[in-house]
Write a protein that holds these residues in place. Sequence first.
Motif, PDB file in Angstrom:
ATOM      1  N   ASP A  48      -1.106  10.420  -2.394  1.00 54.30           N
ATOM      2  CA  ASP A  48      -2.387   9.825  -2.771  1.00 54.30           C
ATOM      3  C   ASP A  48      -2.268   8.302  -2.712  1.00 54.30           C
ATOM      4  O   ASP A  48      -1.206   7.752  -2.433  1.00 54.30           O
ATOM      5  CB  ASP A  48      -2.857  10.317  -4.135  1.00 54.30           C
ATOM      6  CG  ASP A  48      -1.905   9.937  -5.281  1.00 54.30           C
ATOM      7  OD1 ASP A  48      -1.080   9.016  -5.094  1.00 54.30           O
ATOM      8  OD2 ASP A  48      -1.981  10.564  -6.339  1.00 54.30           O
ATOM      9  N   LEU A  49      -3.386   7.624  -2.974  1.00 51.42           N
ATOM     10  CA  LEU A  49      -3.415   6.163  -2.842  1.00 51.42           C
ATOM     11  C   LEU A  49      -2.468   5.482  -3.818  1.00 51.42           C
ATOM     12  O   LEU A  49      -1.910   4.427  -3.525  1.00 51.42           O
ATOM     13  CB  LEU A  49      -4.852   5.658  -3.064  1.00 51.42           C
ATOM     14  CG  LEU A  49      -5.868   6.037  -1.986  1.00 51.42           C
ATOM     15  CD1 LEU A  49      -7.259   5.574  -2.389  1.00 51.42           C
ATOM     16  CD2 LEU A  49      -5.478   5.434  -0.638  1.00 51.42           C
ATOM     17  N   GLU A  50      -2.281   6.095  -5.002  1.00 49.16           N
ATOM     18  CA  GLU A  50      -1.396   5.510  -6.008  1.00 49.16           C
ATOM     19  C   GLU A  50       0.031   5.391  -5.501  1.00 49.16           C
ATOM     20  O   GLU A  50       0.680   4.352  -5.650  1.00 49.16           O
ATOM     21  CB  GLU A  50      -1.436   6.367  -7.273  1.00 49.16           C
ATOM     22  CG  GLU A  50      -0.699   5.767  -8.448  1.00 49.16           C
ATOM     23  CD  GLU A  50      -1.507   4.714  -9.182  1.00 49.16           C
ATOM     24  OE1 GLU A  50      -2.665   4.480  -8.811  1.00 49.16           O
ATOM     25  OE2 GLU A  50      -0.966   4.140 -10.135  1.00 49.16           O
ATOM     26  N   VAL A  51       0.529   6.453  -4.867  1.00 47.97           N
ATOM     27  CA  VAL A  51       1.907   6.403  -4.383  1.00 47.97           C
ATOM     28  C   VAL A  51       2.025   5.503  -3.160  1.00 47.97           C
ATOM     29  O   VAL A  51       3.069   4.875  -2.941  1.00 47.97           O
ATOM     30  CB  VAL A  51       2.452   7.817  -4.094  1.00 47.97           C
ATOM     31  CG1 VAL A  51       2.390   8.685  -5.330  1.00 47.97           C
ATOM     32  CG2 VAL A  51       1.728   8.483  -2.946  1.00 47.97           C
ATOM     33  N   GLU A  52       0.972   5.411  -2.373  1.00 47.66           N
ATOM     34  CA  GLU A  52       0.986   4.464  -1.246  1.00 47.66           C
ATOM     35  C   GLU A  52       1.214   3.043  -1.758  1.00 47.66           C
ATOM     36  O   GLU A  52       2.039   2.292  -1.217  1.00 47.66           O
ATOM     37  CB  GLU A  52      -0.331   4.524  -0.464  1.00 47.66           C
ATOM     38  CG  GLU A  52      -0.446   5.719   0.473  1.00 47.66           C
ATOM     39  CD  GLU A  52      -1.682   5.622   1.340  1.00 47.66           C
ATOM     40  OE1 GLU A  52      -2.160   4.484   1.562  1.00 47.66           O
ATOM     41  OE2 GLU A  52      -2.162   6.666   1.793  1.00 47.66           O
ATOM     42  N   GLU A  53       0.474   2.676  -2.799  1.00 42.96           N
ATOM     43  CA  GLU A  53       0.624   1.330  -3.371  1.00 42.96           C
ATOM     44  C   GLU A  53       2.031   1.124  -3.926  1.00 42.96           C
ATOM     45  O   GLU A  53       2.624   0.053  -3.763  1.00 42.96           O
ATOM     46  CB  GLU A  53      -0.416   1.116  -4.476  1.00 42.96           C
ATOM     47  CG  GLU A  53      -1.851   1.022  -3.981  1.00 42.96           C
ATOM     48  CD  GLU A  53      -2.062  -0.140  -3.030  1.00 42.96           C
ATOM     49  OE1 GLU A  53      -1.502  -1.213  -3.288  1.00 42.96           O
ATOM     50  OE2 GLU A  53      -2.782   0.030  -2.028  1.00 42.96           O
ATOM     51  N   ALA A  54       2.563   2.164  -4.574  1.00 42.52           N
ATOM     52  CA  ALA A  54       3.911   2.049  -5.148  1.00 42.52           C
ATOM     53  C   ALA A  54       4.951   1.850  -4.050  1.00 42.52           C
ATOM     54  O   ALA A  54       5.883   1.046  -4.192  1.00 42.52           O
ATOM     55  CB  ALA A  54       4.239   3.302  -5.972  1.00 42.52           C
ATOM     56  N   LEU A  55       4.816   2.562  -2.954  1.00 41.96           N
ATOM     57  CA  LEU A  55       5.770   2.439  -1.850  1.00 41.96           C
ATOM     58  C   LEU A  55       5.643   1.076  -1.167  1.00 41.96           C
ATOM     59  O   LEU A  55       6.647   0.481  -0.760  1.00 41.96           O
ATOM     60  CB  LEU A  55       5.558   3.566  -0.842  1.00 41.96           C
ATOM     61  CG  LEU A  55       5.956   4.962  -1.323  1.00 41.96           C
ATOM     62  CD1 LEU A  55       5.548   6.024  -0.308  1.00 41.96           C
ATOM     63  CD2 LEU A  55       7.455   5.050  -1.593  1.00 41.96           C
ATOM     64  N   LYS A  56       4.428   0.584  -1.035  1.00 41.65           N
ATOM     65  CA  LYS A  56       4.234  -0.740  -0.437  1.00 41.65           C
ATOM     66  C   LYS A  56       4.880  -1.817  -1.308  1.00 41.65           C
ATOM     67  O   LYS A  56       5.502  -2.756  -0.797  1.00 41.65           O
ATOM     68  CB  LYS A  56       2.736  -1.025  -0.259  1.00 41.65           C
ATOM     69  CG  LYS A  56       2.080  -0.190   0.838  1.00 41.65           C
ATOM     70  CD  LYS A  56       0.581  -0.443   0.889  1.00 41.65           C
ATOM     71  CE  LYS A  56      -0.100   0.425   1.938  1.00 41.65           C
ATOM     72  NZ  LYS A  56      -1.577   0.255   1.936  1.00 41.65           N
ATOM     73  N   ASP A  57       4.727  -1.679  -2.631  1.00 41.42           N
ATOM     74  CA  ASP A  57       5.372  -2.632  -3.552  1.00 41.42           C
ATOM     75  C   ASP A  57       6.895  -2.529  -3.447  1.00 41.42           C
ATOM     76  O   ASP A  57       7.608  -3.537  -3.527  1.00 41.42           O
ATOM     77  CB  ASP A  57       4.932  -2.357  -4.988  1.00 41.42           C
ATOM     78  CG  ASP A  57       3.476  -2.737  -5.233  1.00 41.42           C
ATOM     79  OD1 ASP A  57       2.927  -3.524  -4.430  1.00 41.42           O
ATOM     80  OD2 ASP A  57       2.891  -2.246  -6.210  1.00 41.42           O
TER      81      ASP A  57
END
Length: 576
Positions: free
Chosen positions: A408-417
Amino acid sequence: MKEKQQPEENMQRKVLPISMDAGFFFERAVSSLDRRHYDKALKYFRKAVEFEPNNPVNHCNMAGILSEMGNYEDSNAALAVVLEEIDPSMTECYFYMANNYANMDMFEEAEEALITYLEQDSNGQFLLEAEEMMDLLQYELDRPTQIKSIKVMEGVVEHDKARELLEEGKFTQAVKLLEDIVEKKPDFMAARNNLALGYYYLGLFPKALDTIHEVLEAEPGNLHGLCNLAILYQHAGELARLSELAVRLSKIVPFHQEHLFKLATTMGILGQHGAAYGHFKRLLQNEDMKYDPSLSHYAAVAAYNTGNYEAANSLWHQVKRLDPDGELADFYIHRLELINAGAEPYPISYQYHLPFEEQFKQWGSGIDGIPAEIRENPMVRSSFFWALRHGDSKTKLQVIQAFGLIADLEVEEALKDFLLEPEEDPYLKDAALFVLRSLGVNKPLPVCWGETTTIVDPSRVASKLPIWKSEWQEVVDLAMKQMKRSCDLSQQLDLETLWAEFLTLLYPNTPAITHIEGWAAALEYLIAKMHRRSVTYETIAERYGISASTVRRYASRIDEVCGVKEKMKNIFPSVQ
């Protein structure tokens, strides 16, 4: 004959001194409260006030007992002392005073106190109760209440949305929204407390600590802020400060259920399991909460961690009755059986899900996704974010793999960080890029490699080649499709790495890639061998619809260039 009298000084030596301080009388008061001896509880709280006259908690406790006993006027007098002499920021006292005035049929005074509470309170602890009281006062006074504004309602809609995001485990989104709320409304302490939690769940501890200090500078007695601060002290290893704060928290017995739950969970996290157990047991006495399986689990954990296995067993059987389809109760009941059989006990966490490592065992590597009830559990998601920042390399790799399953979008943001963390292992960053590609992220992303930041296209296999041909990607895609259900993330990533290495070593004289199945099968075979999986040329060939000799030929070619078998001998000497 006269009897010899024992010297007075010897008699004095046999008298044991008792430390009669505020804490002593506080404990006596709480004990009397548990037995519903309100008159004794009042007596002891009065003594606690005498010993610590500047502690607002003592005055509030005394006011609460007086109100319970129907002595509303004296209760308000005690609350007035808090507001006028000790801590004017404790605006909840106005709500208590409004209750007392209403019970004395002094409705105009109750209205005035209630308006003051609503216009000054920034936490909204008693907002719903205040709305109900307002309806009562309008009826009794036969006119609408004249109120200019409800302080806590400023930004309340956005705050409710942020709380929902936190409860759903969408911490990055919640933090962004809470930061905006706090910027617009700096005195919104509930939003600041939740912002601190959001930072904490994301592993951003310095930011969490700064935010908590901001809360406590504005409201030194804020219970949520004090509890959050204690948890941060524990994380930072500030043992002296933690000990002092834990003593302060141990003397608090909140009347409000939300505060009682917050304090119970905090004491459990701090390892004060006896205190946590007492608070959880009080919560379970509430008719609306005793049917909550998670609450029974928390009480069971507290009992278990104090060595009270009989009580823990009873509570986990209660969890099983309330949540018959869940696996958690059976898991811990079995653990108790092992302990009774001689196994070594060890502390367990309060989270209402299986231990992090146990979840990975059950999910395995060849699954279509994490079960929805696990995927949507905010504490599970929190443990993932925590482990991604603070786990070892193996755990971080497992989390990155799990993120690929949550998708989901939440994990995408976490991986980008994660890609921007300069000290993280490059191999793990390659894994994060791999998962982002599998999630459909195809826009170039910044990646920090030590002191250098470069822009990387996650849609292509990581390599140093100036070009990446479509047929090269087809080989990877086919192999990944075949391996997806039987291989974990590290094997899939190693396949990409091996293929990129093969092409890089031969570039620009790379062979013409026309037999996609042959190359893909060869890669899968070599990766299986590298990870000590039992496999033959024949079984691989059958899956790709080609001959075993074709698999052998292409595998030999890759091995010739990359020295796969030689590398395997250095890692696993028994492999031939």
